[in-house]
Scaffold this active site. Structure first.
Site, PDB file in Angstrom:
ATOM      1  CG  ASN A 151       2.096   5.151   2.140  1.00 53.18           C
ATOM      2  OD1 ASN A 151       3.165   4.866   1.631  1.00 53.18           O
ATOM      3  ND2 ASN A 151       0.961   4.678   1.675  1.00 53.18           N
ATOM      4  N   GLY A 152      -0.396   3.792   4.333  1.00 50.48           N
ATOM      5  CA  GLY A 152      -0.566   2.407   4.767  1.00 50.48           C
ATOM      6  C   GLY A 152      -1.996   2.140   5.157  1.00 50.48           C
ATOM      7  N   GLY A 205      -0.797   9.289  -5.460  1.00 49.43           N
ATOM      8  CA  GLY A 205      -2.127   9.734  -5.042  1.00 49.43           C
ATOM      9  C   GLY A 205      -2.472  11.055  -5.683  1.00 49.43           C
ATOM     10  CB  CYS A 242       4.908  -3.407  -0.529  1.00 46.55           C
ATOM     11  SG  CYS A 242       3.865  -3.453  -2.001  1.00 46.55           S
ATOM     12  CE1 TYR A 297       0.996   0.881 -12.533  1.00 42.69           C
ATOM     13  CE2 TYR A 297       0.031   0.864 -10.335  1.00 42.69           C
ATOM     14  CZ  TYR A 297       0.039   1.319 -11.638  1.00 42.69           C
ATOM     15  OH  TYR A 297      -0.892   2.219 -12.045  1.00 42.69           O
ATOM     16  CB  CYS A 345      -0.962   7.938   1.092  1.00 45.86           C
ATOM     17  SG  CYS A 345      -2.582   7.556   1.620  1.00 45.86           S
ATOM     18  CB  CYS A 347       4.526  -8.180   1.721  1.00 51.24           C
ATOM     19  SG  CYS A 347       2.771  -8.567   1.490  1.00 51.24           S
TER      20      CYS A 347
END
Ligand code: SF4
Length: 453
Positions: free
Chosen positions: A109-110, A35, A244, A250, A9, A443
Site C-alpha cells: 500500500n503506497g 480498493g 497521512c 476521509y 490499496c 503529511c
C-alpha cells in the site's frame, strides 16, 4: 465527497493460524473501502506458496472452494483501487515470484517516489517487467541482491526505494511487515484469538476476526514473524513520522484506530472545530453520507442546531466498470444520493462534507437540496481546501482539476451555488487531530503543497 479521491490499496497479513487464508479473506472484506477493483491472497503451507487474485470485490474473487486451495498457516492479502485504463489482472496483488532462495509474495500500500528511476536502472541491467506496479521493483531488487538471507535482501531492497510503503512479504516459512520511515500509510499489529498474529492497514480488520490490537508497526520498522516466536523488530530507518492526515478526513473507516487514535472521534472533533470557526444561523445540520456523518454530528453538538439525515445514500448500485467520464460521474451522484424532502423543505440547511475536490458533486448536491425546498444551503467542509495532488499512494486528480487550486473560496461558493461556504483551516484540522498541534507528525501536502519526499 464521492468518487474523486481514492485510497489505492489495503494490505493484510496473517501468521501462525490454521485458517490463515480465511482470516485474510474476512479481513479484506472489512478493508474493501480501500480498493474495489481487484483482490488477492497468497498463502504458504510451509513448502509452497498458493496465490489467487482477480478483478472485482473480495466476495466475487473468492468462494469456499477457492479458499480451500489457499492452504497453510500464513497468508497475505490485498485489495486494490485502479486508475482508469490501468485495470489489468496483471496489476492485481499479491505479486508472486520464484527466485534463487525459493518463493515469495508481496503486497504493497503506497507509492514509491523513485519507482521510475529504480525500474530504469533494473531494465538497463536486463530485468524484464510484467506489470506497471511499483511493487515489482521490490521483487527484482530482492532477487538481484547479493545478500545470502531473505531478511538481509529485504533490508537491502527497501533501502533503495523511497516514498510511501506499507508492505507485507510472505516466504514459505516467514512473514515480514514494513512501513516506510515516514509512516505515510497506516499498518497495525494485532494478536489473533487462538494464537498467531495479524497485520492490517486498519484495525477494523482486527475487530471482524476477533484480534486484539497490540500496536502500530512503527515508521521505519521491519517486523519478522517466525514459527513459535514473538515478532522480532528491526529498526531499518530512524522514524520521521509524516502520517497521512487524509486518513482521518476521509479514507479510514470510522470504527478504526489509525495512527493511535479513533477515526470517528477525530472526525467528530473536526465538526466541532468547524462549528466554532464557521458558525451559521440554520434550522438543521445534515451530512453528505457517508463521509460527512461524524463531522456533521460534531457540528450539530457544538452549534446546538438539530442533526438530521437529510440525504439518503443508495448503497446498492454497485460498481459499473464504465470509464469514469464527467457525464458518468454526474449520473452516479444522482443514482447514489436522494433528498429527504420532509427534513429539508422550508429549512435553512447546513450541509457537511469531508472535502471538495472538483466541485461538481457539491454543486449537484446543493441543487438537489434546493430543488427539495431548502430555503438556504450553507456548505461546511471538514478539511482545508484540497489544492495539491498526492504522490504517496492516493489517487487524486491533477492540480488543474482541483477546484481549490484554481478558484478562491468565494468563487467556489458561487460555482457550487451555496449561500455560504467555509472550510476547516489547517490549524483547526491539526487541533482536531492532535491536541498538541504537532504539525511535523503529519503529511498535509494535499492542503499545503509542502511535499516531504
Ligand atoms: S498528500 Fe494528502 S493524501 Fe497524500 S499522503 Fe499527504 S495528506 Fe495524505
Amino acid at each position: 465527497m464521492l468518487e474523486n479521491i481514492n485510497e489505492k490499496c489495503a494490505v493484510v497479513g496473517i501468521f501462525g493460524h490454521k485458517e490463515a487464508s480465511k482470516l485474510a479473506y474476512f479481513s479484506l472484506h472489512s478493508l474493501q473501502h480501500r480498493g474495489q477493483e481487484a483482490a488477492g491472497i497468497s498463502s504458504s503451507d510451509g513448502t509452497k506458496l498458493h496465490t489467487i487474485k482477480d478483478r472485482g470485490l473480495v466476495m466475487r474473487v473468492f468462494d469456499e472452494e477457492k479458499l480451500a486451495t489457499l492452504s497453510g498457516n500464513s497468508a497475505i492479502g490485498h485489495t486494490r483501487y485502479s486508475t482508469a485504463g490501468d485495470d489489468s489482472i496483471l496489476d492485481a496483488q499479491p505479486v508472486f515470484a520464484r527466485y534463487d532462495l525459493g518463493e515469495m509474495s508481496i503486497v504493497h500500500n503506497g507509492n514509491l517516489t523513485n519507482a521510475e528511476e529504480v525500474r530504469n536502472k533494473l531494465i538497463e541491467k536486463g530485468a524484464i517487467f510484467q506489470t506497471f506496479m511499483d511493487t515489482e521493483n521490490l521483487i527484482h531488487l530482492i532477487a538481484k541482491s547479493s545478500k545470502d538471507k531473505l531478511l538481509d535482501r529485504i533490508i537491502d531492497a527497501v533501502q533503495r526505494i523511497e516514498g510511501a510503503f506499507s508492505l507485507v512479504f510472505l516466504s514459505r516459512t516467514k512473514m515480514f511487515a514494513m512501513r516506510d520511515r515516514h509512516g505515510f500509510r497506516p499498518l497495525s499489529l494485532g494478536r489473533l484469538p487462538n494464537g498467531g498474529y495479524i497485520v492490517a492497514s486498519e484495525t477494523c480488520a482486527f475487530d471482524l476476526v476477533g484480534a486484539e490490537f497490540i500496536r502500530d508497526v512503527e515508521p521505519g520498522e521491519l517486523l519478522i514473524f517466525e514459527e513459535d516466536k514473538a515478532p522480532q523488530s528491526i529498526k531499518v530507518y530512524e522514524p520521521t513520522p509524516k502520517h497521512c492526515i487524509f486518513e482521518y478526513v476521509y479514507f479510514a473507516r470510522p470504527d478504526s484506530q489509525v495512527f493511535g487514535q479513533s477515526v470517528y472521534q477525530t472526525r467528530k472533533e473536526m465538526g466541532k472545530e468547524l462549528a466554532r470557526i464557521a458558525p451559521v444561523e440554520a434550522d438543521v445540520v445534515i451530512p453528505v453520507p457517508d463521509g460527512g456523518v461524524p463531522s456533521a454530528i460534531g457540528y450539530a453538538q457544538e452549534s446546538g442546531i438539530p442533526y438530521e439525515m437529510g440525504i439518503m445514500r443508495n448503497h446498492y448500485i454497485g460498481r459499473t466498470f464504465i470509464e469514469p467520464t464527467q457525464e458518468m460521474r454526474d449520473l452516479k451522484v444522482k443514482m447514489k444520493l436522494s433528498p429527504m424532502i420532509d427534513i429539508i423543505k422550508g429549512k435553512r440547511v447546513v450541509v457537511i462534507d469531508d472535502s471538495i475536490v472538483r466541485g461538481t458533486t457539491s454543486r449537484r448536491i446543493i441543487r438537489m437540496l434546493k430543488d427539495a425546498g431548502a430555503t438556504e444551503v450553507h456548505m461546511r467542509v471538514s478539511s482545508p481546501p484540497t489544492t495539491d495532488p498526492c504522490f504517496y499512494g492516493v489517487d487524486t486528480p491533477d492540480k488543474d482539476k482541483l477546484i481549490a487550486a484554481n478558484m478562491t473560496t468565494d468563487e467556489i461558493c458561487e460555482y457550487i451555488e451555496a449561500d455560504s461556504l467555509a472550510y476547516l483551516d489547517e490549524e483547526s484540522l491539526l487541533r482536531s487531530v492532535n491536541s498538541d498541534m504537532q504539525e511535523e507528525k503529519y503529511c498535509t501536502a494535499c492542503f499545503t503543497g509542502k511535499y516531504i519526499v
